[in-house]
Design a protein around this motif. Structure first.
Motif, PDB file in Angstrom:
ATOM      1  N   PRO A 193       0.834  -1.190   0.099  1.00  0.00           N
ATOM      2  CA  PRO A 193       0.039   0.049   0.230  1.00  0.00           C
ATOM      3  C   PRO A 193       0.911   1.310  -0.053  1.00  0.00           C
ATOM      4  O   PRO A 193       1.862   1.159   0.770  1.00  0.00           O
ATOM      5  CB  PRO A 193      -0.868  -0.138   1.216  1.00  0.00           C
ATOM      6  CG  PRO A 193      -0.947  -1.711   1.573  1.00  0.00           C
ATOM      7  CD  PRO A 193       0.626  -2.080   1.187  1.00  0.00           C
ATOM      8  N   GLY A 194       0.519   2.193  -0.868  1.00  0.00           N
ATOM      9  CA  GLY A 194       1.160   3.424  -0.882  1.00  0.00           C
ATOM     10  C   GLY A 194       2.521   3.186  -2.312  1.00  0.00           C
ATOM     11  O   GLY A 194       2.905   4.439  -2.525  1.00  0.00           O
TER      12      GLY A 194
ATOM     13  N   GLY B 217      -3.495  -5.095  -5.175  1.00  0.00           N
ATOM     14  CA  GLY B 217      -4.073  -4.127  -3.833  1.00  0.00           C
ATOM     15  C   GLY B 217      -4.516  -5.349  -2.536  1.00  0.00           C
ATOM     16  O   GLY B 217      -4.494  -6.377  -3.024  1.00  0.00           O
ATOM     17  N   LEU B 218      -5.168  -4.947  -1.470  1.00  0.00           N
ATOM     18  CA  LEU B 218      -5.826  -5.743  -0.473  1.00  0.00           C
ATOM     19  C   LEU B 218      -7.243  -5.698  -0.506  1.00  0.00           C
ATOM     20  O   LEU B 218      -7.664  -4.638  -0.230  1.00  0.00           O
ATOM     21  CB  LEU B 218      -4.970  -5.296   0.490  1.00  0.00           C
ATOM     22  CG  LEU B 218      -5.426  -6.272   1.838  1.00  0.00           C
ATOM     23  CD1 LEU B 218      -4.839  -7.544   1.735  1.00  0.00           C
ATOM     24  CD2 LEU B 218      -4.826  -5.585   3.049  1.00  0.00           C
ATOM     25  N   ASP B 219      -7.849  -6.760  -0.435  1.00  0.00           N
ATOM     26  CA  ASP B 219      -9.462  -6.630  -0.241  1.00  0.00           C
ATOM     27  C   ASP B 219      -9.561  -6.319   1.134  1.00  0.00           C
ATOM     28  O   ASP B 219      -9.019  -7.200   2.148  1.00  0.00           O
ATOM     29  CB  ASP B 219      -9.907  -7.989  -0.572  1.00  0.00           C
ATOM     30  CG  ASP B 219     -11.628  -8.118  -0.506  1.00  0.00           C
ATOM     31  OD1 ASP B 219     -12.028  -7.113   0.081  1.00  0.00           O
ATOM     32  OD2 ASP B 219     -12.090  -9.035  -1.089  1.00  0.00           O
TER      33      ASP B 219
ATOM     34  N   PRO C 203      -6.031  -5.135  -9.006  1.00  0.00           N
ATOM     35  CA  PRO C 203      -6.836  -6.209  -8.708  1.00  0.00           C
ATOM     36  C   PRO C 203      -6.466  -6.382  -7.277  1.00  0.00           C
ATOM     37  O   PRO C 203      -5.405  -6.114  -6.771  1.00  0.00           O
ATOM     38  CB  PRO C 203      -6.316  -7.458  -9.344  1.00  0.00           C
ATOM     39  CG  PRO C 203      -5.065  -7.138 -10.054  1.00  0.00           C
ATOM     40  CD  PRO C 203      -5.091  -5.782 -10.161  1.00  0.00           C
ATOM     41  N   ALA C 204      -7.490  -6.760  -6.382  1.00  0.00           N
ATOM     42  CA  ALA C 204      -7.244  -6.760  -4.754  1.00  0.00           C
ATOM     43  C   ALA C 204      -7.196  -8.224  -4.325  1.00  0.00           C
ATOM     44  O   ALA C 204      -8.023  -9.283  -4.702  1.00  0.00           O
ATOM     45  CB  ALA C 204      -8.498  -6.279  -4.022  1.00  0.00           C
TER      46      ALA C 204
ATOM     47  N   SER D 256      -4.904   1.005  -3.470  1.00  0.00           N
ATOM     48  CA  SER D 256      -4.545   0.022  -2.798  1.00  0.00           C
ATOM     49  C   SER D 256      -5.386  -0.960  -2.295  1.00  0.00           C
ATOM     50  O   SER D 256      -5.281  -2.234  -1.903  1.00  0.00           O
ATOM     51  CB  SER D 256      -3.696   0.545  -1.659  1.00  0.00           C
ATOM     52  OG  SER D 256      -2.446   1.172  -1.974  1.00  0.00           O
ATOM     53  N   PHE D 257      -6.880  -0.711  -2.313  1.00  0.00           N
ATOM     54  CA  PHE D 257      -7.873  -1.420  -1.735  1.00  0.00           C
ATOM     55  C   PHE D 257      -8.956  -1.811  -2.580  1.00  0.00           C
ATOM     56  O   PHE D 257     -10.234  -1.744  -2.208  1.00  0.00           O
ATOM     57  CB  PHE D 257      -8.250  -0.565  -0.632  1.00  0.00           C
ATOM     58  CG  PHE D 257      -7.234  -0.143   0.396  1.00  0.00           C
ATOM     59  CD1 PHE D 257      -6.437  -1.262   1.088  1.00  0.00           C
ATOM     60  CD2 PHE D 257      -6.922   1.231   0.849  1.00  0.00           C
ATOM     61  CE1 PHE D 257      -5.362  -1.006   2.085  1.00  0.00           C
ATOM     62  CE2 PHE D 257      -6.031   1.518   1.650  1.00  0.00           C
ATOM     63  CZ  PHE D 257      -5.201   0.475   2.544  1.00  0.00           C
ATOM     64  N   GLY D 258      -8.699  -2.049  -3.924  1.00  0.00           N
ATOM     65  CA  GLY D 258      -9.470  -2.586  -4.919  1.00  0.00           C
ATOM     66  C   GLY D 258     -10.579  -1.642  -5.617  1.00  0.00           C
ATOM     67  O   GLY D 258     -11.493  -2.054  -5.870  1.00  0.00           O
ATOM     68  N   GLU D 259     -10.457  -0.223  -5.332  1.00  0.00           N
ATOM     69  CA  GLU D 259     -11.234   0.630  -5.857  1.00  0.00           C
ATOM     70  C   GLU D 259     -10.834   1.259  -7.250  1.00  0.00           C
ATOM     71  O   GLU D 259     -11.395   2.356  -7.744  1.00  0.00           O
ATOM     72  CB  GLU D 259     -11.297   1.818  -4.914  1.00  0.00           C
ATOM     73  CG  GLU D 259     -11.819   1.409  -3.345  1.00  0.00           C
ATOM     74  CD  GLU D 259     -11.955   2.484  -2.563  1.00  0.00           C
ATOM     75  OE1 GLU D 259     -11.614   3.832  -2.908  1.00  0.00           O
ATOM     76  OE2 GLU D 259     -12.153   2.241  -1.217  1.00  0.00           O
TER      77      GLU D 259
END
Length: 685
Positions: free
Chosen positions: A337-338, A345-347, A475-476, A468-471
């Protein structure tokens, strides 16, 4: 291709002496046949089986007796036995003369009687004085080796011949199990240890499902040693270190020291970890710079990644972005992240099978330890928000959407109005109306937990974390993919966003515990390595660690000090893990918990008491007075008392001040409940 769909059918010593065999490096010249044929006898937990030589317990115990007193005692008993035998013969002749018996000659039966009596007396003498003088021990330690060397030197020199290794067919199962053509193809290919274990695992799948045989044969014929490869097509790790035996899935960490504190079976033996030990989870405590990362976390991460390539494990490695936990090439999924350069990314909602559970775990991750008192109301608030949103839109809300829904203001009101309208269109408004009304009443109140959650979400709603969070298109990664042999590295932004890093650490650990508990296929060992677990451990983590043993999963948690944890969690955490490891320099208050967890054992304690000598008559007392006048010392008597007392295996002071650099003390517990007392190991050897 997504993370979930990328996997095909086959993706699924004192026993050693200096110079003992070590696991060979997997580079050019790897001898597969010799590696497979190497002895791997059953050993105590924590002992490397590769090249292990069983322990001669009697010889090991002999070595504990000092040589000087033992030899002196043996010599004195020999002298006394000699004189006893001489006087015994003289006594026999005296009795013959006393009773007027005929003198023994070669023509009289008396000679035979005398010889028989002499043999009996000699046997009794040797048995009595040999036992007191411990002659068999002297024979084993010095006489027998000396005679063996003498005989060897007297024999004519023979040309040295290399020892003949037993012939072993690495592909015996394939050759005699219906796939001889595959065995022939693999005989001609250069096969490494990762290839061998991976293909053998695929062959086990074929034996369980015979309909796969034709696909297996075609795969081996087409690709040889690269058959049934990991989806990444990697067959080894770049920069791989030594000490991995994939056949037993053991990782050599160091050498157990030959000291009295160590169990006899572990002294001087190579020390190793395996999934049977890691499945009970391991807690390691030590200050920075003592080697926790370089000598424990990185080797364990490397071992899990190798086992993932062999199709026997999956790995999740969590640590700071700058932590040395292996290069990115070791991993299939790197989440940072970042860092816009990372592909995944992370779900935030991970592997939870239910909406309420996903919301509860996210709430636990968002709230720090100091806000744990409001945790239950925060979980309910998040569940009342995430549940209706998922029902209306068929997906979970993103960070910004969730923040606006939980917070006040015009944006939040508009979000709730749109959410209610979507629920009415889908016909689900009635089911979620109580949650909507409760959140509407709570918004704007001073005690609304939603406002607290919105403030915590603001730490993740930063421009640096936008993808970083699937937005976005990135891909998360979701923890539900742990059914596959994945290698995952999570890099925490501890320097740029320390509080966000703490939230993400709790979130990843919580999701891992969730995912392993609900896995349907538990054939893969799921390993978690957390380089700094101070932010990741909470009450839910402690409870989750206890459930890992039955889920074929385990965690390695590293801490600088136990003071980083709330006091209420320290003892439960020690009880939840089966393996505990202390590094040099830990604080005495940390050492106290280790000492109490490792318990006590019986030791022999000698107490020596000195008292003035007042015995004897006038002559002896006069001599003592003269001695005192001449030497200035008083004659004393000495009494020695020996008793069994309970003492700590390792005291807090020993752990804090007596551990050498590069060493550690570790206790072990297997999944079956077998325990190993604390072992002092040298991590540098």
């Amino acid at each position: 291709m997504g993370v979930d769909g990328a996997y095909g059918a086959y993706g699924q010593q004192v026993g050693a002496v200096p110079g003992a065999a070590t696991v060979p490096p997997q580079r050019g010249g790897f001898d597969l046949t010799a590696w497979v044929a190497a002895p791997r006898p059953e050993t105590a937990p924590g002992v490397l089986r590769y090249g292990y030589r069983p322990l001669d317990v009697a010889r090991a115990k002999d070595a504990e007796v000092p040589a000087g007193p033992l030899l002196l005692r043996a010599a004195l008993n020999l002298v006394v036995a000699w004189f006893a035998e001489i006087y015994g013969v003289a006594l026999a002749y005296y009795l013959i003369d006393l009773f007027g018996l005929p003198k023994p000659t070669t023509q009289t039966p008396a000679l035979l009687l005398l010889l028989a009596l002499h043999a009996v007396a000699l046997t009794l003498t040797i048995r009595l004085f040999g036992r007191m003088g411990r002659w068999p021990e002297v024979w084993r330690r010095w006489v027998a080796p000396l005679l063996a060397r003498t005989v060897t030197q007297e024999q004519p020199a023979q040309p040295e011949q290399a020892p003949v290794a037993p012939v072993t067919d690495p592909w015996h199962g394939l050759r005699h199990g219906g796939a001889p053509q595959a065995a022939a193809a693999l005989d001609a290919a250069p096969v490494g240890d990762v290839d061998y274990v991976r293909i053998q695992r695929a062959w086990e799948g074929v034996q369980a499902h015979p309909e796969r045989l034709s696909d297996f044969l075609a795969e081996v014929a087409a690709r040889g040693a690269a058959a049934c490869a990991h989806p990444s097509e990697a067959r080894d790790l770049p920069g791989r270190g030594p000490g991995h035996d994939l056949l037993t899935r053991q990782l050599r960490l160091g050498t157990a020291q030959d000291v009295v504190k160590n169990p006899l079976a572990h002294r001087s033996a190579a020390f190793a970890l395996d999934p049977a030990l890691l499945a009970t989870s391991l807690l390691a405590v030590g200050p920075a710079g003592t080697g926790k990362t370089s000598r424990l976390a990185r080797p364990v991460a490397e071992a899990l990644c190798l086992q993932a390539l062999a199709g026997t494990a999956c790995a999740v490695v969590v640590g700071a972005a700058e932590a040395d936990l292996g290069p990115d090439a070791w991993y299939d999924v790197v989440i940072a992240p970042g860092d816009p350069a990372t592909a995944y990314g992370l779900d935030l909602y991970g592997a939870a099978p239910e909406v309420d559970e996903a919301a509860a775990r996210l709430a636990d991750a968002l709230l720090p330890d100091e806000l744990a008192a409001r945790a239950e109301s925060a979980r309910v608030a998040l569940q009342q928000t995430v549940g209706p949103y998922q029902a209306a839109y068929g997906r979970y809300p993103g960070v910004r959407e969730l923040r606006e829904l939980l917070g006040g203001g015009e944006e939040g009101a508009e979000r709730w109005a749109a959410l209610g309208e979507e629920l009415r269109k889908s016909g689900r408004y009635a089911a979620h109306e109580p949650d909507l009304r409760h959140r509407e009443r709570a918004r704007g109140r001073a005690d609304d937990p939603g406002a607290l959650l919105a403030d915590r979400l603001a730490l993740l709603d930063r421009p640096a974390f936008a993808t970083s969070f699937g937005e976005a298109a990135k891909p998360a990664f979701a923890m539900r993919a742990l059914d596959h042999p994945l290698r995952v590295r999570v890099k925490l932004p501890e320097r740029s966003h320390p509080e966000a890093a703490r939230i993400l650490a709790r979130l990843v650990v919580g999701q891992f515990l969730q995912a392993t508990a609900v896995r349907t296929d538990r054939s893969l060992f799921a390993g978690l390595v957390v380089d700094d677990a101070s932010a990741a451990v909470d009450a839910h983590t402690v409870r989750g660690l206890q459930r890992l043993r039955g889920a074929n999963a385990g965690a390695v948690l590293l801490l600088r000090t136990l003071v980083d944890l709330p006091e209420a969690l320290r003892a439960p955490l020690f009880g939840a893990v089966g393996c505990r490891m202390a590094f040099p320099g830990i604080a005495p208050w940390d050492g106290r918990l280790f000492s109490e967890a490792w318990g006590t054992h019986l030791v022999q304690e000698k107490a020596v008491t000195h008292a003035p000598d007042t015995s004897g008559g006038m002559l002896r007392k006069g001599g003592r007075l003269l001695r005192k006048a001449l030497s200035g010392t008083t004659a004393q008597t000495e009494s020695v008392t020996t008793r069994d007392v309970e003492r700590h295996r390792w005291s807090p002071s020993d752990l804090a001040h007596a551990l050498p650099t590069g060493h550690a003390v570790i206790s072990l517990t297997t999944v079956d409940g077998e325990q190993v007392p604390p072992v002092l190991i040298d991590l540098r050897s």
